[in-house]
Design a protein around this motif. Structure first.
Motif, PDB file in Angstrom:
ATOM      1  N   LEU B   8       0.847  -1.064  -0.331  1.00 35.03           N
ATOM      2  CA  LEU B   8      -0.210  -0.057   0.137  1.00 35.03           C
ATOM      3  C   LEU B   8       0.995   0.964   0.027  1.00 35.03           C
ATOM      4  CD1 LEU B   8      -2.955   1.344   0.072  1.00 35.03           C
ATOM      5  CD2 LEU B   8      -2.998   0.984   2.565  1.00 35.03           C
ATOM      6  N   ASN B   9       2.117   1.285   1.088  1.00 29.63           N
ATOM      7  CA  ASN B   9       2.736   2.548   0.745  1.00 29.63           C
ATOM      8  C   ASN B   9       3.443   2.712  -0.645  1.00 29.63           C
ATOM      9  OD1 ASN B   9       2.279   2.773   3.037  1.00 29.63           O
ATOM     10  ND2 ASN B   9       3.675   1.136   4.063  1.00 29.63           N
ATOM     11  N   LYS B  18      -7.640   6.820  -1.353  1.00 26.13           N
ATOM     12  CA  LYS B  18      -9.047   6.152  -1.651  1.00 26.13           C
ATOM     13  C   LYS B  18      -9.342   4.856  -0.863  1.00 26.13           C
ATOM     14  CE  LYS B  18     -12.818   5.274  -5.233  1.00 26.13           C
ATOM     15  NZ  LYS B  18     -13.346   5.464  -6.283  1.00 26.13           N
ATOM     16  N   ILE B  19      -8.326   4.341  -1.142  1.00 34.48           N
ATOM     17  CA  ILE B  19      -7.863   2.787  -0.141  1.00 34.48           C
ATOM     18  C   ILE B  19      -8.334   2.689   0.632  1.00 34.48           C
ATOM     19  CG2 ILE B  19      -6.772   0.733  -0.188  1.00 34.48           C
ATOM     20  CD1 ILE B  19      -5.574   0.958  -2.938  1.00 34.48           C
ATOM     21  N   LEU B  20      -7.440   3.786   1.358  1.00 36.98           N
ATOM     22  CA  LEU B  20      -7.469   3.474   2.943  1.00 36.98           C
ATOM     23  C   LEU B  20      -8.741   3.919   3.661  1.00 36.98           C
ATOM     24  CD1 LEU B  20      -4.096   5.706   4.195  1.00 36.98           C
ATOM     25  CD2 LEU B  20      -4.742   3.645   4.515  1.00 36.98           C
ATOM     26  N   PHE B  28     -11.256  -3.449   6.022  1.00 35.76           N
ATOM     27  CA  PHE B  28     -11.141  -4.229   5.368  1.00 35.76           C
ATOM     28  C   PHE B  28     -10.852  -3.871   3.620  1.00 35.76           C
ATOM     29  CE2 PHE B  28     -14.888  -6.635   3.701  1.00 35.76           C
ATOM     30  CZ  PHE B  28     -13.882  -6.944   2.739  1.00 35.76           C
ATOM     31  N   ILE B  29      -9.665  -4.112   3.016  1.00 32.90           N
ATOM     32  CA  ILE B  29      -9.491  -3.234   1.687  1.00 32.90           C
ATOM     33  C   ILE B  29      -9.831  -4.698   1.024  1.00 32.90           C
ATOM     34  CG2 ILE B  29      -7.543  -2.737   0.037  1.00 32.90           C
ATOM     35  CD1 ILE B  29      -5.586  -2.287   2.657  1.00 32.90           C
ATOM     36  N   ALA B  35      -5.146  -5.675  -6.305  1.00 31.17           N
ATOM     37  CA  ALA B  35      -4.777  -5.807  -7.360  1.00 31.17           C
ATOM     38  C   ALA B  35      -4.567  -4.871  -8.499  1.00 31.17           C
ATOM     39  CB  ALA B  35      -5.733  -7.422  -7.450  1.00 31.17           C
ATOM     40  N   LEU B  36      -5.843  -4.181  -9.037  1.00 32.75           N
ATOM     41  CA  LEU B  36      -5.086  -3.069 -10.144  1.00 32.75           C
ATOM     42  C   LEU B  36      -4.458  -2.084  -9.769  1.00 32.75           C
ATOM     43  CD1 LEU B  36      -8.926  -2.786 -11.178  1.00 32.75           C
ATOM     44  CD2 LEU B  36      -6.863  -4.294 -11.811  1.00 32.75           C
ATOM     45  N   ALA B  37      -4.155  -1.370  -8.244  1.00 29.07           N
ATOM     46  CA  ALA B  37      -3.355  -1.232  -8.632  1.00 29.07           C
ATOM     47  C   ALA B  37      -2.314  -0.912  -8.946  1.00 29.07           C
ATOM     48  CB  ALA B  37      -2.967  -0.603  -6.751  1.00 29.07           C
ATOM     49  N   ARG B  38      -1.176  -1.546  -9.154  1.00 24.80           N
ATOM     50  CA  ARG B  38      -0.103  -2.073 -10.102  1.00 24.80           C
ATOM     51  C   ARG B  38       0.019  -1.116 -10.852  1.00 24.80           C
ATOM     52  NH1 ARG B  38       0.624  -6.600 -13.180  1.00 24.80           N
ATOM     53  NH2 ARG B  38       2.530  -7.164 -12.752  1.00 24.80           N
TER      54      ARG B  38
END
Lengths: 191, 191, 191, 191, 191, 191
Positions: B8-9, B18-20, B28-29, B35-38
């Protein structure tokens, strides 16, 4: 027409600007730009996604490869707009006036490289039975020199245009007449 | 795991934020966020599109209707992640602990309204043979009180999650364990 | 090439004569004429059948109608040769540069008459599930002005090109490059 | 009956002559001879093609092999006329009273040679997905002793009877009652 | 309800006795026991068959394996009753709260052993194309340690629940609400 | 043979007795009686179920109707044993030597009553997509004079023989040679 194309002047400024830019480059406004613009938030997301995939610079896929994936999978989905529009761009990028028709009708018989054939086989599986994709499919890709990042590109382009195909078909989007002939005559092949 | 979840960092600030926010709200995330954040550009387009459709305020579809479309069509695509995650949200919105399983297994036998059945029939056609959608399909929707704008919503949600289904299945995305039980026990039904 | 094209001079005189006649009229020899000529008896029967159906003077179908049937059903069979070659002839007969691509990709969205749409629906059923053709199908044809003789024409053309599609695909027959562009440019539309 | 059988005496002399010859040999007139005779030009082409394939002397396929291909692929197309009529001839040629039913219902479980099984697998692929035939299919045939000319025979017979199946089914052609029992009783097995 | 559930007291004594026994053990009467009881002879045969397969002591399949086969193939048949009811039992036997949903949606992505995956692949083939089962399928089973007797168990369970699926779906049998939650919450996992 | 037929003398007395009774009546032992007898509990349940459906006296279906359902749906499942064995019994009950082949190859073209055609249409839907059976299907049955109890009979026979088809096909069960000819010759038509 069930969903009439909006007037360009009625659109938000950012959308107008991008559409005018496309018009200047292409000489006409591809209908998808107007057809989706009736819903600006969807329009912005659609083209942001499109550009993230189709303009991605670090991709191991050429722009021709990418348009080939679009053309083959859109034909599997019987999407008139996408086959005609992206088939045109495919002809131009690949500088092959016949390749779009070949890939759309039967990609197995198309005049493409074995690497491109493996790419399209993977794309067709993601298009038609993504739940059955397994390690063996990735290994086949690897054997043709594709990395897992390339596999992601193939799958994501297929998935994105599956969305596009459904939007175009359900709403009756028609390809601009200009697309039908683009890239078919050698002289005009230079974009 | 072929495409490991990023830390995440390591993600861009806007995505982290947005994820936080999601994590705070849900506890939970959900894996799709990581998965798509890469690929940040794809991530941004994906969630912008998602929100444009699923949070659209002027829609004639309730949030429960929308999650029902996602659950039914994702099951037709055999997408584990989307059926489990959106089935959970469907149970919560509809306050019906059994509806997600019913809609996923055989929407024709689900305990839903005739209007919702017509909605799902249209969604399934867009999902499985969008090229064959015709006027009669719209007339059936109209007979159940849906407008053409509602039809667009149904089709666009189906199309967008068809993209999501293919991404999740090809990459082996797994639903978070939390989703399996959400909305199944009456007491915890309040979001 | 698994089944090499025979030398024109090695062929029986009657076949040579007919091929030269076609070459004079078209400006080139369509590959199907050479590809099948390695077996003269089959060649003669094939073209006799072809002419009986496609040149039949008393038919209620125009020549454009007939080529439209060939193009649509050959696309359903994924036959590269027939879609490209007969799509070209279709464009010329119908004087519509875009109609072949439309009919091949999704005949339901093509710019054709309701009568032609009914004709193609019947042809597609004969192509894909002839065992299920029933009285209702004939009644639909009648409602669009087709007689039972016209139905025979539609079915027989579909059936004959189903044969042709299988021969072309199994043997890897390639369309001549000339076909791809024929009938696409308005000026050259007159045969 | 939608397309009534023509009176034998009303037919052109060459067609009459051939039909009488068949009648003399078989003891009855198979309905296909009359059903197609209402269109003499198509009749002549049909039987010329039939004879070119089914009577071809230099073929590596026995007559029993050929009728087996017809029976199996006609069953895949659900063609009552062809399964019954050619199943009868198959029983006679192979001198196996049970083989036609076996091949029609599930060729994989039929009491035939491994070579014949490979032949039918190829025929079924040409019948059902000719666009996907590839080198591996030819290699499998070669491994069972078939040449490329034999492959052409298998494919052409399959393709021709695909035509015949569609004509018979669409027009409701009925097999003569005589066919049902032919070749089933050991004593009458000699043609 | 087209086929109303009979009153327990109206049923033959042997059926009543068995149903009461089930009720005592489970805490409720699964609907299939009442739904089929309107025809006592069929009821007795159905449950005798069920018990012969599902309670067979000498089987190489665990009870969890068997319920997994039921869940996966019933999902392929879109049978709401069987997926929900047997999914519940599967969760309990396997002590895995998530496995039923995984197996029902896409067994290829489920968290199961390679042996169980091979078992389900065989079951799905028996379910969907039993005519094509061949030696290679048995060899794959053997490679995972299954005997021919185990193969019989897999096939017979698949075949029996194919019957059950059709009865439940055609008659609109609904799963008892209790099943939906059974085995999902770790604490209550012990039956 | 993967699952060898057991020796009659090795079987439990009740099974022996029933088999000997069948042998006395038919003149031979149909293979299904021996093939399943290797597992006595399954054998007993199978034949109890069979008799409950096929010998049910209060049914609105004639015995010929019931065998017709078996023949048509077993052909859809490509089950050699059931099509051949039950086709034989169908010929005998209906006193129509040609009806079994007609129903197996294409029930729509068979020489049967409109009531029987509606019966087979329903059976085929239960066989191939039971999850989609709906009220309209029952209404069609009612219009042909079938009650809901008759519908149950049609569905249950279809479901039971779907089980039988899968067992026969997976295990390679072969029809006895006697079945192929039974009921084909008018004189021997009386059982």
């Amino acid at each position: 027409m069930r969903y009439p194309l909006p007037d360009l002047n009625s659109l938000p400024a950012d959308i107008q600007a991008k559409i005018l830019e496309v018009q200047e480059k292409s000489g006409f406004i591809p209908n998808v730009f107007l057809a989706l613009a009736r819903r600006p938030a969807e329009w912005r997301a659609f083209f942001a996604y499109h550009d993230a995939l189709m303009l991605r610079e670090e991709s191991g896929l050429t722009k021709g490869d990418r348009e080939m994936i679009v053309t083959a999978t859109s034909a599997a989905n019987h999407c008139l707009y996408c086959v005609v529009a992206h088939g045109a761009i495919l002809r131009i990028y690949e500088k092959k006036p016949m390749v779009a028709d070949q890939v759309a009708i039967n990609h197995r018989k198309a005049d493409i490289s074995p690497r491109q054939l493996a790419m399209l086989d993977f794309a067709m599986k993601v298009c038609q039975s993504s739940h059955a994709v397994d390690n063996a499919d990735f290994e086949t890709l690897h054997a043709h020199g594709f990395s897992d990042e390339d596999a992601w590109d193939i799958a994501a382009i297929t998935a994105f245009f599956g969305l596009s195909n459904r939007m175009a078909s359900f709403s009756g989007m028609e390809p601009n007449p200009e697309f039908y002939l683009m890239g078919r005559i050698p002289k005009t092949k230079n974009t």
